[in-house]
Scaffold this active site. Structure first.
Site: not given
Ligand code: F6P
Length: 547
Positions: A206, A212, A267-268, A353, A384, A512
């Protein structure tokens, strides 16, 4: 804003729990032949039986009063109307617009968002058809056989969960892969067996700033360019999904190859947007639309059905009942369907979240519990592993059991056995087994009385463990869409009752920021002692000495 815990409705529920906790579900069923029928609802292809809860009609009535008092109906209307209910970020919350198949106007700041939504869907359709028909080829002219989605959190979990859940709709000649972890192992192991000539990367973020995703995307690009020996290959092998066109361009992806979405998509809650591109590639665009249709049907149900018949509302209320009045701290989601392998992990982010918050919308600290720890894995594997604690441990763990009536793989009697286990678990959790029943069973099997009496306390189950059972006819794009939307709206309802903002996630920020500081120290090989506590300083020293 008064805390919900100060309201008469809350006090009434606290008193009511004192009464209800003296009752057993066994007795409630014995006293009322109509209980199951009365506590079952159907909507959007989902059959919900919530009768195995420590709840009476009065419980549900009091919970609805609590929800009404918290302004649930008003907040729901505000969300559907595109008002900026995400008040800490000043944003509307409109995942419902992404699947608004009725195409009725939804205004944000006076502008209808539907034309933009439809335009992106149209671009997705075109691209998906090109890729699936072999018209979109790689740099050397070969058709795409493997798609790697690079994203994390909401830009990974939704597409990964849905692609897994809808595997029967996938083609064998177009394989999906998901890379999320910054651990180099994830990307390395994924690309190890891939041919760069036939691999397409989707960089899904987003913000297009997430460490990452950006790190994985850069390394994937290096892998591709090294193997194909030409920078210009990137244009045929990378597409982006983002709200941030500037950053996408800076990364080197032409915005022609970018699929946009908007800040009003959390995002979620983004799998319905262009973040769903890997889903559409995997199952085809028409099936992706079916997923949207299913969610839309649930949206309509959530918006229009009276609270007493409203599936998301009922599930939300029962969750509040256990979390706030019975002291439950977790929720187990237990799908009896191997394809729903990642469903609980998806709603770990979706729920935790969203409602893992400690202040209300006006910044007042809550004095009651909010979102639960969400966990789970498919039955029967879980049986199990951890069910022992659910049956006989000291925690009250409400569980959702989810199962399809029909399996995509009707192999012998597997499905009957799977469903038998699912139903047996909910029955056992509800009924338990008294010490007398345990004793009688052992005596009937010929065990000496002394031994049977010694073992009876171990073989006794309290029961009275609450469960919801959800059946869908089959896990299809449509029923899955409805199921996901059901949980999304349930989370929304709980957030409204607790008075929190379910749509921000400030809690992930601090870590972060500190990681950026520490990374600099690792790169420079120098610890800035004044920045750290004793433990972190010592751990940094240890790592730097031993690396
Ligand atoms: O974990 C925090 C967060 O902002 C989530 O809400 C989001 O889904 C994720 O990081 C990834 O963010 P982006 O889509 O901006 O890379």
């Amino acid at each position: 804003m008064a805390l919900i815990s100060t309201t008469p409705a809350w006090q009434a529920l606290a008193g009511h729990w004192q009464q209800m906790s003296q009752q057993t579900m066994r007795d409630l069923f014995a006293q009322d032949a109509e209980r199951a029928a009365r506590m079952t609802r159907d909507a959007a292809g989902i059959h919900l039986d919530y009768s195995k809860n420590i709840a009476s009609d009065e419980t549900l009535h009091l919970l609805r009063e609590l929800a009404r008092g918290a302004g649930l109906e008003e907040q729901r209307a505000r969300m559907f109307a595109g008002e900026p209910i995400n008040s800490t970020e000043g944003r509307a919350v409109l995942h419902i617009a992404l699947r608004n198949r009725a195409n009725t106007p939804i205004l944000v700041d006076g502008e209808d968002v539907m034309p933009q939504v439809n335009q992106v869907l149209e671009r997705m359709r075109f691209f998906v058809n090109q890729a699936r028909d072999g018209d979109w080829t790689g740099f050397t002219g070969k058709r795409i056989t493997d798609v790697v989605n690079i994203g994390i959190g909401g830009s990974n979990l939704g597409p990964k969960m849905v692609c897994g859940a809808l595997m029967p709709y996938q083609r064998e000649d177009l394989r999906l892969h998901f890379v999320s972890n910054i651990d180099g192992t994830h990307l390395s192991e994924t690309v190890k067996h891939l041919n760069p000539e036939t691999t397409l990367f989707i960089v899904a973020s987003k913000t297009f700033t997430t460490m990452e995703t950006m790190t994985n995307a850069q390394s994937a690009r290096r892998w591709l360019v090294d193997l194909l020996g030409d920078e210009s290959a990137v244009a045929r092998h990378f597409v982006a999904v983002s709200t941030n066109a500037e950053k996408v361009e800076a990364f080197g992806i032409d915005t022609e190859q970018m699929f946009g979405f908007w800040d009003w998509v959390g995002g979620r809650y983004s799998l319905w947007s262009a973040i769903g591109l890997p889903i559409a590639l995997a199952i085809g665009f028409d099936n992706f639309v079916e997923l949207l249709e299913g969610a839309h049907e649930m949206d309509n149900h959530f918006r229009d059905a009276p609270l007493e018949d409203n599936l998301p509302v009922i599930m939300a209320l029962l969750g509040v009942w256990y979390i706030n009045f019975a002291g439950a701290k977790t929720l187990a989601i237990l799908p009896y369907d191997q394809y729903l392998e990642h469903f609980a992990a998806y709603f770990q982010q979706g729920d935790m979240e969203s409602n893992g918050k400690h202040v209300t919308l006006d910044g007042t600290r809550v004095d009651h519990a909010t979102g639960p720890v969400v966990w789970g894995q498919p039955g029967t594997d879980g049986q199990h592993a951890f069910y022992q604690l659910i049956h006989q441990g000291t925690e009250l763990i409400p569980c959702d059991f989810i199962a399809p009536v029909h399996s995509h793989n009707p192999l012998g009697d597997h499905h009957a056995k799977l469903i038998a286990n699912c139903l047996a678990q909910t029955e056992a959790l509800m009924r338990g087994r008294t010490a007398e029943e345990a004793l009688e069973g052992m005596l009937a099997a010929g065990m000496p009385r002394a031994e049977a009496e010694r073992l009876a306390p171990h073989r006794q189950f309290d029961g009275n463990r609450p469960t919801n059972t959800l059946f869908v006819e089959e896990v299809t794009p449509r029923t899955l869409g409805a199921l996901i939307a059901l949980y999304e709206h349930k989370i929304f309802c709980q957030g409204v009752i607790w008075g929190v903002n379910s749509f921000d996630q400030w809690g992930v920020e601090l870590g972060k920021q500190l990681a950026t500081v520490i990374l600099k120290e690792l790169e420079e090989g120098r610890v800035m002692a004044e920045h750290h506590d004793g433990s972190t300083r010592a751990l940094l020293d240890f790592y730097l000495k031993n690396r």
